[in-house]
Design a protein around this motif. Structure first.
Motif, mmCIF file in Angstrom:
data_model
loop_
_atom_site.group_PDB
_atom_site.id
_atom_site.type_symbol
_atom_site.label_atom_id
_atom_site.label_comp_id
_atom_site.label_asym_id
_atom_site.label_seq_id
_atom_site.Cartn_x
_atom_site.Cartn_y
_atom_site.Cartn_z
ATOM 1 N N CYS A 115 3.449 37.262 46.149
ATOM 2 C CA CYS A 115 4.560 36.501 46.316
ATOM 3 C C CYS A 115 5.222 36.156 44.885
ATOM 4 C CB CYS A 115 4.173 35.200 47.230
ATOM 5 S SG CYS A 115 5.559 34.264 47.755
ATOM 6 N N PHE A 116 4.408 35.917 43.989
ATOM 7 C CA PHE A 116 4.881 35.671 42.510
ATOM 8 C C PHE A 116 5.935 36.675 42.260
ATOM 9 C CE2 PHE A 116 5.468 34.380 38.428
ATOM 10 C CZ PHE A 116 4.626 33.014 38.310
ATOM 11 N N ASP A 117 5.542 38.193 42.407
ATOM 12 C CA ASP A 117 6.280 39.016 42.314
ATOM 13 C C ASP A 117 7.420 39.138 43.078
ATOM 14 O OD1 ASP A 117 4.739 40.410 40.011
ATOM 15 O OD2 ASP A 117 3.844 41.911 41.365
ATOM 16 N N ALA A 118 7.386 38.800 44.402
ATOM 17 C CA ALA A 118 8.478 38.606 45.348
ATOM 18 C C ALA A 118 9.440 37.568 44.757
ATOM 19 C CB ALA A 118 8.084 38.443 46.585
ATOM 20 N N ASP A 212 10.262 29.865 50.257
ATOM 21 C CA ASP A 212 9.080 30.493 49.972
ATOM 22 C C ASP A 212 8.085 29.776 51.126
ATOM 23 O OD1 ASP A 212 6.510 30.887 49.276
ATOM 24 O OD2 ASP A 212 6.903 31.205 47.175
ATOM 25 N N ASP A 213 7.561 30.401 52.097
ATOM 26 C CA ASP A 213 6.659 29.657 53.043
ATOM 27 C C ASP A 213 5.275 30.176 53.059
ATOM 28 O OD1 ASP A 213 6.805 27.776 54.953
ATOM 29 O OD2 ASP A 213 7.081 29.051 56.601
ATOM 30 N N SER A 214 4.636 30.312 51.850
ATOM 31 C CA SER A 214 3.541 30.670 51.319
ATOM 32 C C SER A 214 2.305 29.840 51.904
ATOM 33 C CB SER A 214 3.097 30.861 49.809
ATOM 34 O OG SER A 214 3.971 31.967 49.650
ATOM 35 N N HIS A 215 2.803 28.613 52.206
ATOM 36 C CA HIS A 215 1.567 27.326 52.707
ATOM 37 C C HIS A 215 2.077 27.162 54.191
ATOM 38 C CE1 HIS A 215 -1.075 27.022 49.386
ATOM 39 N NE2 HIS A 215 0.119 27.181 48.342
ATOM 40 N N GLY A 216 3.285 27.852 54.703
ATOM 41 C CA GLY A 216 3.459 27.632 56.128
ATOM 42 C C GLY A 216 3.262 28.729 57.059
ATOM 43 N N ARG A 236 17.836 30.034 61.200
ATOM 44 C CA ARG A 236 19.174 29.325 60.179
ATOM 45 C C ARG A 236 18.583 29.993 58.657
ATOM 46 N NH1 ARG A 236 20.030 23.704 62.066
ATOM 47 N NH2 ARG A 236 21.921 23.794 60.614
ATOM 48 N N VAL A 237 17.661 30.128 58.470
ATOM 49 C CA VAL A 237 16.941 30.342 57.115
ATOM 50 C C VAL A 237 17.270 32.038 56.811
ATOM 51 C CG1 VAL A 237 15.055 30.882 55.597
ATOM 52 C CG2 VAL A 237 15.296 28.808 57.170
ATOM 53 N N ASP A 238 17.896 32.147 55.801
ATOM 54 C CA ASP A 238 18.657 33.381 55.385
ATOM 55 C C ASP A 238 17.534 34.319 54.615
ATOM 56 O OD1 ASP A 238 21.454 32.891 55.815
ATOM 57 O OD2 ASP A 238 20.957 31.190 54.632
ATOM 58 N N ILE A 239 16.805 33.623 54.082
ATOM 59 C CA ILE A 239 15.566 34.543 53.265
ATOM 60 C C ILE A 239 14.312 34.115 53.029
ATOM 61 C CG2 ILE A 239 15.010 35.706 51.081
ATOM 62 C CD1 ILE A 239 18.593 34.656 50.993
ATOM 63 N N PHE A 240 13.310 34.608 53.533
ATOM 64 C CA PHE A 240 11.898 34.002 53.550
ATOM 65 C C PHE A 240 11.001 34.796 52.316
ATOM 66 C CE2 PHE A 240 12.975 33.160 57.930
ATOM 67 C CZ PHE A 240 12.418 31.854 58.044
ATOM 68 N N ALA A 241 10.242 34.144 51.674
ATOM 69 C CA ALA A 241 9.309 34.906 50.709
ATOM 70 C C ALA A 241 8.129 34.185 51.419
ATOM 71 C CB ALA A 241 9.475 34.276 49.420
ATOM 72 N N GLY A 242 7.078 34.913 51.095
ATOM 73 C CA GLY A 242 5.536 34.564 51.684
ATOM 74 C C GLY A 242 4.489 35.315 51.010
ATOM 75 N N THR A 243 3.524 34.970 51.309
ATOM 76 C CA THR A 243 2.197 35.718 51.053
ATOM 77 C C THR A 243 1.114 36.149 51.947
ATOM 78 O OG1 THR A 243 0.187 35.648 49.393
ATOM 79 C CG2 THR A 243 0.894 33.556 50.539
ATOM 80 N N GLY A 258 14.592 39.249 55.370
ATOM 81 C CA GLY A 258 16.025 38.645 55.744
ATOM 82 C C GLY A 258 16.882 39.713 56.164
ATOM 83 N N ARG A 259 18.075 39.596 55.593
ATOM 84 C CA ARG A 259 19.089 40.577 56.291
ATOM 85 C C ARG A 259 18.853 42.061 55.666
ATOM 86 N NH1 ARG A 259 23.754 38.532 58.349
ATOM 87 N NH2 ARG A 259 24.863 40.398 57.819
ATOM 88 N N HIS A 260 19.522 42.961 56.298
ATOM 89 C CA HIS A 260 19.091 44.436 55.704
ATOM 90 C C HIS A 260 19.798 44.392 54.363
ATOM 91 C CE1 HIS A 260 17.377 46.348 59.192
ATOM 92 N NE2 HIS A 260 18.456 45.908 59.960
ATOM 93 N N GLU A 261 20.854 43.868 54.356
ATOM 94 C CA GLU A 261 21.680 44.181 52.762
ATOM 95 C C GLU A 261 20.649 43.689 51.853
ATOM 96 O OE1 GLU A 261 24.409 43.809 56.253
ATOM 97 O OE2 GLU A 261 22.661 42.966 55.227
ATOM 98 N N VAL A 262 20.071 42.542 51.858
ATOM 99 C CA VAL A 262 19.534 41.760 50.898
ATOM 100 C C VAL A 262 18.130 42.808 50.434
ATOM 101 C CG1 VAL A 262 17.898 40.140 50.419
ATOM 102 C CG2 VAL A 262 20.061 39.615 51.271
#
Length: 400
Positions: A115-118, A212-216, A236-243, A258-262
């Motif tokens: 997730c650090f890289d992400a 960043d929902d690594s702990h969620g 309603r959240v546009d972009i998630f990061a996680g581990t 997230g979205r295809h474009e992102v």
């Protein structure tokens, strides 16, 4: 001569850290990550109940997880020996990206080795000098470093302060893109971000929400979908990061979803993705199995909630002050770094593995022992741990 001088300077800095009682050591464990582990100390080996791992669901040593990794090792090999766009994409990578997308109800997902890289890959790729990122003050180091790599304008608001966040959004009103970046759960305190309020402000000011929902992820929410589900804002959240290195099997790897474009733009330009080997197939397969177990063994989430509530209630009754509220991250707030170090060492001697945190990991004067509950813990484990904390806390004057 220069090298010797440089080394001497480093030794002086290390000696100063030791003199301040802030030197961190790494405890070597000789067993799989689990409810209990065997540790190697300076003079002996001992067993301890493990209350300091991110193994929230108790899946790190699950037999089905290990079996999935073994099977993938046989069918797909140890590693891809390449980056994804050359010859490093396997059918397992595609399957995991699809699983994450469906789980979080988003268009698409891209995998990273951590997730650090992400996080470092996301901000530098998507944001330029015409853009602004508004970041919670307590965000994880990976978000902070990712923002530093971008050329975006940077705004920071005190954690959870929605009035300050709104002021930052107003200050960034003329920017091309505005991104509000926050942890879903703040890892040092166990506090859950105010995502409903954040999403309201994002919609009001035309900003994107990055969590960043690594702990969620896998830890909170009715079905383990994380902080967004917990607060009713999953769509309603546009972009998630996680581990995948915490609740979901404890291996490694991260993602942006997230979205295809992102996701498509990240595949084209994100440097940590383009210039790093693909996730090892055994880790990918074991993570896929972890998602299956999260659904099929839903008792784990319920039990995790039960032991978390019990620990927090009993510790508070003994006079300890705990950070956060309902999350399994349950930091025992001590303030003094030496006290945290001494109590952590005494707890380990008693057979309870819980690590003390102090500056620079947390702010000066905010030292704590960060306890993390797991679905692998029994109620008896929790009661025993509380007894150890109480006895050792009285010995060192942390409680009366």
């Amino acid at each position: 001569m220069y090298v010797s001088s440089f080394a001497a300077e480093m030794r002086r800095e290390i000696d100063a850290i030791k003199a301040d009682g802030l030197y961190k050591t790494e405890r070597v464990i000789t067993t799989p990550q689990d409810r209990s582990v065997s540790t190697v100390g300076p003079d002996r080996q001992s067993s301890a109940l493990n209350f300091c791992a991110n193994n929230y669901l108790g899946l790190a040593n699950h037999p089905d997880i290990r079996a999935a990794a073994h099977a993938a090792l046989d069918s797909h090999g140890l590693g891809m020996a390449s980056v994804r766009f050359i010859c490093g994409t396997s059918d397992l990578h595609i399957a995991l990206e699809k699983t994450v997308s469906q789980f979080l109800e988003v268009d698409d997902t891209i995998l990273y080795n951590s997730c650090f890289d992400a996080n470092t890959g996301f901000f530098e790729t998507l944001l330029g000098s015409e853009d602004a990122v508004i970041s919670d003050q307590l965000n994880h180091a990976s978000i902070i470093d990712g923002i530093r790599l971008s050329k975006a304008q940077r705004h920071r608001y005190p954690s959870g302060d929605m009035d300050a966040l709104e002021s930052c959004l107003k200050a960034a009103d003329d920017c091309r893109r505005k991104v509000i970046a926050t942890d879903g759960v703040f890892s040092m305190d166990g506090e859950i971000a105010k995502l409903a309020d954040i999403c309201d402000l994002a919609e009001k000011y035309g900003a994107l929400v990055f969590v960043d929902d690594s702990h969620g992820l896998g830890v909170i929410g009715a079905t383990g979908r994380g902080s967004a589900e917990h607060q009713g804002v999953l769509g309603r959240v546009d972009i998630f990061a996680g581990t995948f290195g915490k609740a979901l099997g404890g291996g490694c790897g991260g993602f942006i979803a997230g979205r295809h474009e992102v996701v498509s733009l990240l595949r084209q330009r994100s440097r940590p993705y383009l210039f790093s080997n693909a996730m090892p197939p055994p880790i990918v397969a074991s993570t896929l199995k972890a998602f299956e177990l999260l659904v099929s063994e839903d008792w784990r989430l319920r039990h995790l909630k039960e032991v978390t509530a019990r620990f927090r209630t009993e510790m508070t009754a003994h006079g300890f002050s705990l950070g956060g509220n309902e999350h399994p991250i349950s930091p025992v707030m001590l303030g003094d770094a030496r006290l945290a170090a001494q109590m952590s060492a005494a707890l380990l001697e008693a057979g309870l593995y819980a690590v003390g945190f102090w500056y620079p990991v947390v702010p000066q004067g905010m030292a704590r022992i960060r306890v993390q509950l797991s679905a692998a813990h029994t109620v008896a484990d929790v009661d025993w741990a509380v007894d150890q904390f109480a006895a050792i806390g009285r010995r060192f004057g942390a409680i009366k």
